[in-house]
Every structure is written in C-alpha cells, then in structure tokens.
Design an enzyme around this catalytic site. Structure first.
Site, short mmCIF file in Angstrom:
data_model
loop_
_atom_site.label_atom_id
_atom_site.label_comp_id
_atom_site.label_asym_id
_atom_site.label_seq_id
_atom_site.Cartn_x
_atom_site.Cartn_y
_atom_site.Cartn_z
CG HIS A 1 19.99 -36.57 3.78
ND1 HIS A 1 20.25 -37.74 4.45
CD2 HIS A 1 21.18 -35.93 3.66
CE1 HIS A 1 21.54 -37.80 4.74
NE2 HIS A 1 22.13 -36.72 4.27
CB CYS B 1 -0.92 0.10 1.19
SG CYS B 1 -2.13 -1.21 1.30
CE LYS C 1 15.77 -11.55 -5.70
NZ LYS C 1 16.11 -10.87 -4.49
NE ARG D 1 4.67 1.84 0.26
CZ ARG D 1 5.32 1.92 1.42
NH1 ARG D 1 6.53 2.41 1.43
NH2 ARG D 1 4.75 1.52 2.54
CD GLU E 1 11.62 -11.83 -4.65
OE1 GLU E 1 12.83 -11.76 -4.90
OE2 GLU E 1 11.01 -11.00 -3.97
CE LYS F 1 12.56 -2.68 -2.71
NZ LYS F 1 13.43 -3.79 -3.14
CD GLU G 1 18.47 -13.14 -2.61
OE1 GLU G 1 17.75 -13.56 -1.69
OE2 GLU G 1 18.18 -12.15 -3.29
CD1 TRP H 1 0.02 -6.06 -2.39
CD2 TRP H 1 -0.64 -6.76 -0.36
NE1 TRP H 1 0.44 -7.35 -2.23
CE2 TRP H 1 0.06 -7.80 -1.01
CE3 TRP H 1 -1.15 -6.98 0.92
CZ2 TRP H 1 0.27 -9.04 -0.41
CZ3 TRP H 1 -0.94 -8.22 1.51
CH2 TRP H 1 -0.23 -9.22 0.85
CG ASN I 1 -0.64 2.46 3.53
OD1 ASN I 1 -1.54 2.49 2.69
ND2 ASN I 1 0.54 3.00 3.33
N GLY I 2 -2.35 -0.63 6.44
CA GLY I 2 -2.35 -1.34 7.71
C GLY I 2 -3.61 -2.16 7.87
O1 M6R Z 1 12.81 -4.43 3.51
P1 M6R Z 1 13.27 -5.75 4.00
O2 M6R Z 1 14.70 -6.02 3.71
O3 M6R Z 1 12.95 -5.99 5.45
O4 M6R Z 1 12.42 -6.82 3.18
C1 M6R Z 1 12.50 -8.18 3.46
C2 M6R Z 1 11.85 -8.99 2.36
O5 M6R Z 1 10.49 -8.67 2.26
C3 M6R Z 1 12.52 -8.75 1.01
O6 M6R Z 1 13.88 -9.02 1.04
C4 M6R Z 1 11.87 -9.64 -0.06
O7 M6R Z 1 12.18 -10.99 0.18
C5 M6R Z 1 12.29 -9.18 -1.45
N1 M6R Z 1 11.16 -9.20 -2.31
C6 M6R Z 1 13.37 -10.01 -2.02
O8 M6R Z 1 13.65 -9.74 -3.34
#
Ligand code: M6R
Length: 604
Positions: free
Chosen positions: A500, A2, A481, A26, A484, A599, A477, A74, A100-101
């Site tokens: 395993h 949001c 990526k 965001r 996502e 974000k 990671e 959102w 927001n919230g």
């Molecule tokens: O702002 P932050 O680093 O706390 O965010 C944590 C995660 O939400 C953030 O790293 C998320 O996994 C990203 N989309 C990764 O690309």
C-alpha cells in the site's frame, strides 16, 4: 531530561561532578555547578559533557565544601552554551539556581523584573527564578523561594543556594521529580535516586507544590502555603553495582545481558502452580469482571510493549484493547467510565505526556494501573495501583531490559485478567516460567551470530522492518532501537501494508528486516518477503531455529528458538536490540547517550 544534584554537609567539589556523572544518562548538552566559598558563590559551567566540566575545574576537585548544587541541562530556552548552562544567578551573584522544566510565563516575568531594574544575561527561562528569589529575599531563603514559586507558571524542579545562607539549601518541585535523602554526613537531593544510592536508601519524593529545606544531616518539607509536611519514606533496594558498567563496554549491552535475570525477577512471587498471583490486583477482582475495555497509554518503547499486550490479550480472548501514545491520548475526547481500565506504562514513571494522560483518565473517573520500574516515581504515586517490573536501574537511554521487563509483567497482567474473567491457560503460565532459562541460552548462543549479521549490514543507511500480529510491535521497536543509537533511517510496518505504499522505497540499497518465525502467519510473511526480494532488497529474516523454508530464500538469518507463538516477541525483541547495538558499536557511536535524546522525558 536535565538532572539536578545537590548536597549540604561534608563534601568536596568532586562530589558534585560525581553526582552529575550518575545523571548523565538522562540526556543533556551542558553542565554546571555552584558551591559556596567564604562569603561568595563559585559557579562553573561548560557546554558539552560532564567530563569537560570536570577538566575545567580540575584544580578544585579536592576542595572541601559544605554545600553545592549541580545541573545537567537539556536546552529548551536558548542554545546550549556556557551562558545558558545552569546554575543561573541573580544580579548580585549571591543566589544560584538550577532548574528542570519549563517556566511558561517567563517572558512576562522577565519583562516585569527588567522594569524593576534586574539585569539578565542568558536566554533561559531559569534566570527569572534567580531574580525572583533575589526580589523576595529578606534573610529567609525558604520564604523567598516559596514566594517566588507562587509567581511561576509551568513546570519546575529547582535547587537554590545563597552565598549568605550557609547552613541550608532549598529545593522545590512542580511536576519535575526530586528525591531527597540524608545521613550523618549530610543531606542530598537529586532528580532521581541513581546518585543517592551510595549515600542513603531511605528516600522521600517531593510532591507537586512542595518545598524542601536541607540542612546537614536533616531536612524538612513544606507545602507552598508554608505548612510543614510529614515525610513519607520509601526504601530503595537497587544494587549500587547495577548503575555501573561492570566490565561491559556500554550500559546497553550490559543491560541486554541482564534480561534473563530481569524476566525472572519480574516473575518472582507472581507465578505458582501454573497460576498467576498479582497480590496488588486482588481487591480489583470484581472491577476486572465488569471491565468492557482496556486503554493502554505510553510513549516510545513502552508504547510498543503496550501494543504487544493488546495482541497477547486478544490471543487469550476477544476484548477491546486500545493502545495510544500519551502525547495523542491526552488531547483526545476519550470515553472513559468505571468499566474502563487505563494501564499507563512508563519505565521512568516521569514521562510528562503519560502523566498528563493519567490525570485526564482519572479526572474522567477512570482507574489507572501503572507499570513502572521506578519505585516512588510520580506515575506510581498518582496511579491507583502499580505493578513494578523490578528491572533495576536502566542507565542506557535506549530502553532494552525495561522493555523485556514490561513485556513480562504485561503477559502476567493479561493472564491474570483473563483468569479473573474465567479463562484458563496453564500451559502459557508454565511456558512463561521457563522463559528466563530460554532467554539466557539464546543470548549466550546467538549473540555472536547476530553481531556477524550486523557487521555485514553496517554500511546501509536505510532499513525497513516488517512483521505481523504479535511481531508487528517488535518491528516498530526494532526500528526505533536502530534509529535511536545508530542514527540510521529505519521504518517499521505491518508486512501486509507494504504494497500500500512503503514497497516503493525498496531497492538493493534498502535492506528489509523481516520477522518470519514459525507462527500462524509464516506463509503470509513468506509472500511479503518474496515481494521485497522481487524489488532487489536484501532480506535479513528472523526465523525459528528449525526453519528451512524462509532461510533458503533470504540473504541472512537470525535464528531464535522454536517456542510457542506468543513467546516470540521476547526473542525477536532481543535480536533487534543486539542488531542495533552492534551496528552502532561498529560505527563507534555514543551508544548510551545518543544525541538529542533524554532518558526521562519530563517536558511535553
Ligand atoms: O520512561 P518511559 O518508559 O515513559 O519512556 C518512554 C520513552 O521516552 C522511552 O521508551 C524512549 O522511547 C526510549 N528512548 C526508548 O529506547
């Protein structure tokens, strides 16, 4: 998650849309605006992207207005549709609210308001706020909002405009961020600094429980009791251009190309004569000498950066480092005392679970060090100290340059703590200072080769990433990526875990991304790769430039420079970022704003 934008002063409808455009990153699924015209409010809302909203208000974009609020939603309560989009209004359509919230007691409030004669049209929790303000409004908007917030349980950042109150707009905050600035043309408020950079560099972050009254060119802040609060300004020196694509197709690829600069900015002023200087930490030297444990708290990509810290620090000295995702940590029965350092890593500094974990650690008497990218964010204000990564605004939802910046700062932190504890690793400090150049050269020379590999694998729907030790977090990671931004199933495992269970997944349709660089565990990795080859899996190996042993056995390679073992995570991380980017780009996906993601994850 949001986004809120609003202003009072000289402006036009398009300014509201432009403010929202800068908050798009965001994450959201509908958008809306409200502004005053004569004695009433005009509200426009649209499911989908801000561009759809822009099209629907096309004829009004140039209309001059003196106040407005805007929102990207959102969905949490009620599906994303035009009715549930914000702003939400009261019965008389004189009050518009963006939020927001999550209002946790909204059902009880809604039932009470209905019994008092209020009529609801949406499924949102936000609509109760508009009706509550209507209930308490007796001519003073600030007072009505203040009174309404007393009834609210949960989290909120709200923006409020009233058709009859033409010279002010009100914002209030509890656990969801809001930032304010002003210039001679007006006063502006937003969820983060990105839409404010073009109008003001000196900003105030609202604190929990505070309410702000914005008038043209000036603003006041009050506690929930109504007591005025002295404003504390922060100067933001982010480059406005950093929030633009600058010729790149996507923010993500632009941000990957910024990584050499990000590393050098994170190192700037912190490395000299093969020693680390973290001035922020100087008065903690005695405390550091007494430490018995380091707890790292973070989510997503930041969590992976935290895991790398653990392996890196353990390569310097045996020490107890625990890394935990915040959404688990906050509900654990953790043992914290004044010999435990809690390091909270968050790019945004607004991740709800990380903030709650920090509050837990502090309530148990622990000290908290924040690693963040956003000056003045909630995390940095609640932590005892902050080390900034100085990466500049990261717009793409998928974190890339912030990850590399976090790793850089975490390496500095590890070397610093180790030095305070009596360690000496001048060769590592020296190697770190050469990193920007090496990374720059790597991206320049290898980006096309990585793209070619990605082009070849774009048709697969499943990937398994494997690595060991310092490169185990890198595979987590890498898999994150790819998931996502390309919506491809990708899992990351410690290579030793394959037999395993996970190896059962593998066949010719399930490629393996294996990190087999020239480190101490290369031969172990080689055995793991052979195990996957024996199941007919295609293997892409990330190898050191001089490698022949692995390269001859696998289907494809990504070559990274021959560096010291502990520096490989930088190059492996970037390789996987480029691989994921090119797979998603090949599929023509919305790389910077992947579906369902936000974000800044400001709700639990
Ligand atoms: O702002 P932050 O680093 O706390 O965010 C944590 C995660 O939400 C953030 O790293 C998320 O996994 C990203 N989309 C990764 O690309």
């Amino acid at each position: 998650m949001c986004g809120i934008y609003g202003f009072i002063g000289d402006g036009k409808v398009e300014d509201l849309i432009n403010g929202l455009k800068k908050l798009e990153y965001r994450g959201y699924d509908s958008a809306g605006i409200a502004f005053s015209r004569n004695d009433s409010l005009v509200v426009e809302k649209k499911t989908g992207k801000v561009d759809a909203l822009r099209t629907s208000v096309d004829g009004k974009l140039e209309e001059k207005i003196n106040a407005g609020i805007a929102h990207t939603r959102w969905a949490t309560h009620g599906i994303p549709n035009d009715i549930n989009a914000h702003p939400q209004m009261d019965c008389k359509k004189q009050i518009a609210v963006v939020h927001n919230g999550i209002i946790e007691n909204f059902t009880a409030l809604r039932e009470k308001l209905i019994s008092e004669g209020h009529e609801f049209i949406s499924q949102t929790d936000t609509e109760v706020i508009a009706h509550l303000i209507e209930k308490y409004f007796k001519g003073d908007l600030l007072e009505a909002v203040r009174r309404a917030t007393i009834d609210l349980e949960g989290t909120y950042a709200i923006g409020v405009i009233h058709a009859d109150v033409k010279d002010e707009i009100i914002f209030a905050r509890k656990k969801s961020p809001l930032v304010i600035t002003a210039n001679e043309h007006g006063s502006y408020c937003a969820s983060d600094v990105t839409p404010l950079i073009s109008v003001g560099r000196d900003v105030v972050f609202l604190e929990d429980g505070q309410i702000a009254r914005l008038k043209k060119g000036t603003f006041e802040i009050f506690e929930i009791s109504g007591k005025p609060v002295e404003k504390r300004f922060y100067h933001v020196d982010w480059d406005e251009k950093a929030a633009e694509k600058g010729g790149y197709k996507h923010f993500m690829i632009k941000e990957i190309h910024e990584e050499p600069r990000v590393i050098s900015d994170a190192l700037m002023g912190r490395v000299k004569d093969e020693k680390i200087f973290l001035k922020e930490m100087e008065d903690w030297k005695d405390y550091i000498k007494r430490l018995r444990k380091i707890n790292i708290i973070a989510c997503g990509t930041s969590y992976h950066a935290g895991l790398i810290f653990k392996y890196f620090f353990e390569s310097l000295r045996p020490f107890d480092v625990e890394v935990e995702v915040s959404s688990e940590y906050r509900y654990r029965n953790v043992l914290i005392d004044d010999r435990v350092l809690n390091v909270a890593i968050s790019q945004s500094g607004e991740t709800a679970d990380t903030l709650e974990s920090v509050r837990l650690a502090k309530s148990l008497g622990g000290k908290v060090l924040a690693i963040s990218n956003v000056m003045g964010s909630t995390l940095t204000r609640e932590a005892d100290k902050t080390l900034y990564i100085n990466a500049g605004p990261e717009i793409s939802v998928a974190s890339t340059k912030a990850y590399i910046g976090q790793m850089t700062v975490l390496y500095l932190l590890a070397l610093y703590i180790d030095a305070v504890m009596g360690g000496e690793h001048p060769e590592r400090v020296k190697a770190l200072s050469k990193l920007p150049e090496l990374v720059d050269n790597f991206i320049l020379t290898e980006a096309d080769a990585i793209k070619a590999v990605a082009d070849k694998y774009v048709g697969y729907s499943n990937f398994m990433y494997i690595g060991r030790n310092l490169n185990y977090p890198s595979v987590l990671e890498g898999a994150l990526k790819l998931k996502e931004i390309s919506y491809t199933n990708a899992v990351g495992y410690q290579a030793g875990e394959l037999k395993h269970g996970p190896i059962a997944l593998l066949d010719e349709k399930f490629p393996v991304m294996a990190v087999a660089v020239d480190d101490d565990l290369k031969d172990k990795m080689l055995s793991n790769i052979l195990e996957t080859k024996a199941r007919n899996a295609h293997v892409v190996a990330v190898v050191s430039a001089s490698d022949q042993k692995v390269s001859n056995l696998v289907n494809d390679v990504i070559r990274v420079p021959d560096v010291e073992n502990y520096l490989y995570p930088f190059f492996v991380g970037i390789s996987f970022q480029l691989f994921a980017y090119n797979v998603a780009n090949n599929r023509n996906l919305n790389i910077d704003m992947p579906r369902n993601l936000a974000k800044s994850v400001t709700v639990e």
